[in-house]
Design a protein around this motif. Structure first.
Motif, PDB file in Angstrom:
ATOM      1  N   GLY A 208     -17.766  -1.434   5.776  1.00  0.00           N
ATOM      2  CA  GLY A 208     -16.602  -0.897   6.635  1.00  0.00           C
ATOM      3  C   GLY A 208     -16.886  -1.035   8.048  1.00  0.00           C
ATOM      4  N   SER A 209     -17.812  -2.175   8.330  1.00  0.00           N
ATOM      5  CA  SER A 209     -18.004  -2.727   9.774  1.00  0.00           C
ATOM      6  C   SER A 209     -16.918  -3.438  10.365  1.00  0.00           C
ATOM      7  CB  SER A 209     -19.467  -3.209   9.917  1.00  0.00           C
ATOM      8  OG  SER A 209     -19.650  -4.354   9.109  1.00  0.00           O
ATOM      9  N   GLY A 210     -16.108  -3.887   9.471  1.00  0.00           N
ATOM     10  CA  GLY A 210     -15.040  -4.915   9.789  1.00  0.00           C
ATOM     11  C   GLY A 210     -15.180  -6.272   9.361  1.00  0.00           C
ATOM     12  N   LYS A 211     -15.936  -6.853   8.662  1.00  0.00           N
ATOM     13  CA  LYS A 211     -16.212  -8.016   8.206  1.00  0.00           C
ATOM     14  C   LYS A 211     -14.740  -8.663   7.592  1.00  0.00           C
ATOM     15  CE  LYS A 211     -19.828  -7.336   5.470  1.00  0.00           C
ATOM     16  NZ  LYS A 211     -19.859  -5.892   5.685  1.00  0.00           N
ATOM     17  N   SER A 212     -14.408  -8.013   6.370  1.00  0.00           N
ATOM     18  CA  SER A 212     -13.111  -8.581   5.876  1.00  0.00           C
ATOM     19  C   SER A 212     -11.862  -8.624   6.736  1.00  0.00           C
ATOM     20  CB  SER A 212     -12.824  -7.567   4.633  1.00  0.00           C
ATOM     21  OG  SER A 212     -13.798  -7.606   3.895  1.00  0.00           O
ATOM     22  N   THR A 213     -12.006  -7.693   7.584  1.00  0.00           N
ATOM     23  CA  THR A 213     -10.652  -7.465   8.509  1.00  0.00           C
ATOM     24  C   THR A 213     -10.583  -8.968   9.467  1.00  0.00           C
ATOM     25  OG1 THR A 213     -11.145  -5.100   8.654  1.00  0.00           O
ATOM     26  CG2 THR A 213      -9.764  -6.204  10.451  1.00  0.00           C
TER      27      THR A 213
ATOM     28  N   LYS B 246       0.842  -1.234  -0.116  1.00  0.00           N
ATOM     29  CA  LYS B 246       0.133  -0.086  -0.017  1.00  0.00           C
ATOM     30  C   LYS B 246       1.076   1.306  -0.050  1.00  0.00           C
ATOM     31  CE  LYS B 246      -2.737  -0.982   3.443  1.00  0.00           C
ATOM     32  NZ  LYS B 246      -3.754  -0.986   4.435  1.00  0.00           N
TER      33      LYS B 246
ATOM     34  N   THR C 229      -4.086   3.973   8.259  1.00  0.00           N
ATOM     35  CA  THR C 229      -5.090   5.163   8.260  1.00  0.00           C
ATOM     36  C   THR C 229      -5.610   5.327   9.563  1.00  0.00           C
ATOM     37  OG1 THR C 229      -6.522   3.189   8.064  1.00  0.00           O
ATOM     38  CG2 THR C 229      -6.287   4.312   6.012  1.00  0.00           C
TER      39      THR C 229
HETATM   40  P1  ADP Z   1     -16.295  -4.540   5.457  1.00  0.00           P
HETATM   41  O1  ADP Z   1     -15.400  -5.858   4.917  1.00  0.00           O
HETATM   42  O2  ADP Z   1     -17.001  -4.920   6.655  1.00  0.00           O
HETATM   43  O3  ADP Z   1     -16.689  -3.719   4.505  1.00  0.00           O
HETATM   44  P2  ADP Z   1     -13.356  -3.799   6.165  1.00  0.00           P
HETATM   45  O4  ADP Z   1     -13.240  -4.861   7.242  1.00  0.00           O
HETATM   46  O5  ADP Z   1     -13.001  -4.022   4.960  1.00  0.00           O
HETATM   47  O6  ADP Z   1     -14.897  -3.673   6.413  1.00  0.00           O
HETATM   48  O7  ADP Z   1     -12.997  -2.493   6.801  1.00  0.00           O
HETATM   49  C1  ADP Z   1     -13.250  -2.076   8.036  1.00  0.00           C
HETATM   50  C2  ADP Z   1     -12.566  -0.693   8.296  1.00  0.00           C
HETATM   51  O8  ADP Z   1     -11.207  -0.481   8.146  1.00  0.00           O
HETATM   52  C3  ADP Z   1     -13.270   0.295   7.087  1.00  0.00           C
HETATM   53  O9  ADP Z   1     -13.216   1.579   7.640  1.00  0.00           O
HETATM   54  C4  ADP Z   1     -12.102   0.466   6.119  1.00  0.00           C
HETATM   55  O10 ADP Z   1     -11.872   1.769   5.655  1.00  0.00           O
HETATM   56  C5  ADP Z   1     -10.512   0.046   6.994  1.00  0.00           C
HETATM   57  N1  ADP Z   1      -9.755  -0.661   6.210  1.00  0.00           N
HETATM   58  C6  ADP Z   1     -10.135  -1.730   5.423  1.00  0.00           C
HETATM   59  N2  ADP Z   1      -9.009  -2.348   4.833  1.00  0.00           N
HETATM   60  C7  ADP Z   1      -8.122  -1.279   5.418  1.00  0.00           C
HETATM   61  C8  ADP Z   1      -6.698  -1.220   4.710  1.00  0.00           C
HETATM   62  N3  ADP Z   1      -6.208  -2.325   4.054  1.00  0.00           N
HETATM   63  N4  ADP Z   1      -5.902  -0.370   5.108  1.00  0.00           N
HETATM   64  C9  ADP Z   1      -6.496   0.843   6.028  1.00  0.00           C
HETATM   65  N5  ADP Z   1      -7.626   0.645   6.409  1.00  0.00           N
HETATM   66  C10 ADP Z   1      -8.612  -0.133   6.016  1.00  0.00           C
END
Ligand code: ADP
Ligand code: MG
Length: 582
Positions: free
Chosen positions: A376-381, A113, A351
């Motif tokens: 943006g709720s954190g699912k992918s995280t 990134k 961020t």
């Molecule tokens: P979801 O999958 O629920 O849409 P994410 O887990 O992708 O949400 O994202 C959760 C938060 O973390 C969001 O506010 C997003 O902007 C932030 N975010 C996600 N990926 C990154 C990243 N690689 N770097 C910085 N911030 C991120």
């Protein structure tokens, strides 16, 4: 030179080749040295009245043959010198590229990134090429210059130290001039290169966005922009060409100057009687000419070394970056698929967004967890933390009761099948894209996985079927087809843990239903985490958690959640009304 020291390990690796190169260089120069000597001897024989015509004639013929022989051997050895030293530099280039590539691969997403792809590419290609100019030509010419110098100057001094001194006078000037001009050439070619890369990024973007450009009818505007860019690049090229054109004449001028000095000083000395014959003058002219290229190359080499130093510095910057995710565990573990989050919080470094706050849940092997929540709720995280794309900021992720940090990273990832949110497919055949999940998969396995992902029929409809090439050089799949190929790639891996990140979003409801049916069979005994927006894809999960701003706001089974008012029930009623629930 500090940065370039990094390359010493490669010189050590190729030490025999390097040594051989030096020996060959010495030998080549010694043979070349004979040419001026035979030349001088010939002139001496012509001039000398003390010998008979026959003897003089014989000396001429002998010297002719000897000169040819010495030149041939010298030339052949020069060829061998290039073969050893330049080939060595190609080996080092190859090794260095691989070293950089391997390092790139272990670096984490944060690195990617923070750095532009173009930058990564230019360090592994252009910068490595510049460094190769140091390990190859620069080193070769430096050794060559040194040896020529020692050998030729000793020879000259033995004949006449005074003439040697005068004839060498113009050479430093030559070296300095060449250095100045090559520095200019390098600066200007750097600017030109920069311009070229702007030009090619511009055209690349135009070609990939050609549909939009045509749709908005802005070809004319883009044409003007292109014209301006090429105009600029043209000016840069002209300026470079002018400097380049100076190079040859300058060399000829300075060589001519040296020759004049030899003739003038040598001539005066001959008239005074301090040198015995004209042969000496001829011999010196040839020696001087032998010296000019090495001296000129000294200037050239020093600018090459400067450039290589700058490039190696850029390479070292990246090689120094430590991967944030370290694979320190060497023991191997079987993964059964128990997943547990204990008080997990996570903040993205760049961020500063806290994507997860105090998350707790537990999944026994074979269970399915569904995660629901706004974007943006954190699912992918959560999924990223399970496959350890990032390390938690607080709390611990456990797999089979072991913290993920204590599991061999390769084992961990080999045991997880991931379908990421953005289905990335390589520009390769569909078959190879699916086989990516299992390199040694048979055709039957590929077809089986595609059938489970309900994409087999779509693939069969293409004329080349599974050999259809995707992406840049091939066809473009629809969003839903991409997602399903991406699912097939994860299924073929047959791993005990399966992570599905919103991977049915572009699939219509019937196909979704079909995929979910095959998935229920497939995921028996496998731990599955599925992120979705649709109630229909998650209603059968053992556990459902609803996320909002990184926190779990609701959890339970489908029936439990329906029994309480809130996000889940609202969503259910909405989707029911829109007939999205099958
Ligand atoms: P979801 O999958 O629920 O849409 P994410 O887990 O992708 O949400 O994202 C959760 C938060 O973390 C969001 O506010 C997003 O902007 C932030 N975010 C996600 N990926 C990154 C990243 N690689 N770097 C910085 N911030 C991120
Ligand atoms: Mg997401």
């Amino acid at each position: 030179m500090k940065e370039l020291q990094y390359l010493n390990k490669y010189f050590i690796k190729y030490k025999y080749r390097f040594l051989l190169g030096i020996i060959i260089t010495i030998a080549a120069q010694i043979f070349k040295l004979y040419v001026p000597k035979f030349f001088g001897d010939s002139l001496r024989a012509i001039e000398n009245s003390g010998i008979t015509k026959e003897t003089a004639y014989k000396i001429l013929v002998d010297n002719f043959l000897l000169t040819v022989a010495a030149a041939l051997i010298g030339g052949f050895l020069t060829f061998l010198m290039r073969q050893t030293l330049i080939v060595m530099s190609r080996h080092i280039e190859f090794d260095l590229k691989n070293e950089i590539y391997n390092h790139y691969q272990i670096l984490t997403q944060n690195f990617y990134k923070q750095n532009r792809t173009g930058d990564l590419m230019s360090r592994i290609s252009e910068d490595v090429s510049k460094v190769r100019m140091y390990v190859g030509p620069s080193v070769m010419y430096s050794i060559n210059t040194l040896i020529v110098f020692v050998v030729v100057i000793i020879q000259m001094a033995l004949i006449s130290p005074k003439l040697t001194f005068f004839s060498l006078l113009p050479l430093p000037l030559l070296s300095y001039g060449v250095f100045k001009i090559s520095s200019q050439i390098h600066i200007k070619s750097g600017i030109f290169q920069q311009n070229l890369s702007t030009l090619s990024s511009f055209t690349q973007e135009i070609f990939s966005g050609i549909r939009v450009i045509k749709a908005y009818a802005i070809e004319g505007k883009k044409q003007d922009e292109f014209y301006n860019l090429t105009q600029e690049s043209n000016e840069k090229a002209m300026s470079l060409a002018k400097t380049n054109a100076l190079f040859g004449p300058l060399m000829i001028l300075l060589i001519g100057l040296s020759n004049l000095v030899v003739i003038y000083v040598g001539g005066t000395m001959y008239i005074n009687g301090s040198i015995p014959d004209i042969g000496v003058i001829a011999q010196f002219i040839l020696y001087i000419n032998m010296l000019t290229w090495p001296v000129a190359s000294l200037g050239w080499v020093s600018s090459l070394v400067q450039e290589a130093e700058a490039s190696q510095k850029r390479i070292n910057e990246f090689l120094k970056v430590e991967p944030e995710i370290q694979n320190t565990v060497t023991t191997h573990t079987d993964i059964k698929g128990k997943i547990e989050f204990k008080n997990v919080s996570f903040t993205y470094d760049d961020t500063n967004i806290t994507a997860l706050k105090h998350i707790n849940f537990e999944l026994t092997p074979g269970e399915t967890l569904a995660i629901l929540g706004k974007t943006g709720s954190g699912k992918s995280t959560i999924l990223n933390l399970i496959s350890r794309m990032y390390d938690t900021t607080e709390g611990t992720v456990f797999i089979d009761n072991t913290p993920v940090k204590e599991i061999n990273l390769n084992d961990l990832r080999n045991n997880i099948g991931v379908v990421p949110q953005d289905a990335f497919l390589f520009s390769d055949s569909i078959k190879n894209n699916i086989k990516f999940g299992k390199e040694d998969a048979t055709d039957e396995e590929v077809i089986d996985a595609a059938k489970k992902a309900v994409v087999h029929e779509n693939i069969e409809a293409f004329s080349k079927k599974y050999d259809t090439v995707l992406g840049e050089r091939g066809i473009t799949l629809s969003g839903g087809q991409k997602q399903r190929v991406s699912i097939a790639r994860a299924l073929i891996k047959n791993a005990p843990v399966l992570l599905l990140d919103d991977c049915l979003s572009a699939v219509d409801t019937e196909t979704e239903e079909a995929i979910l049916n095959t998935l229920t069979d497939f995921t028996k005994g496998k731990t599955t985490v599925i992120v979705s927006h649709r109630i229909s894809s998650i209603k059968n999960a053992n556990k459902i958690i609803i996320l909002d701003e990184g926190k779990i706001i609701q959890q339970g089974t489908h029936n439990q959640l329906l029994a309480t008012d809130g996000y889940y029930k609202d969503l259910y009623l909405k989707q029911l009304a829109e007939k999205e629930i099958v």
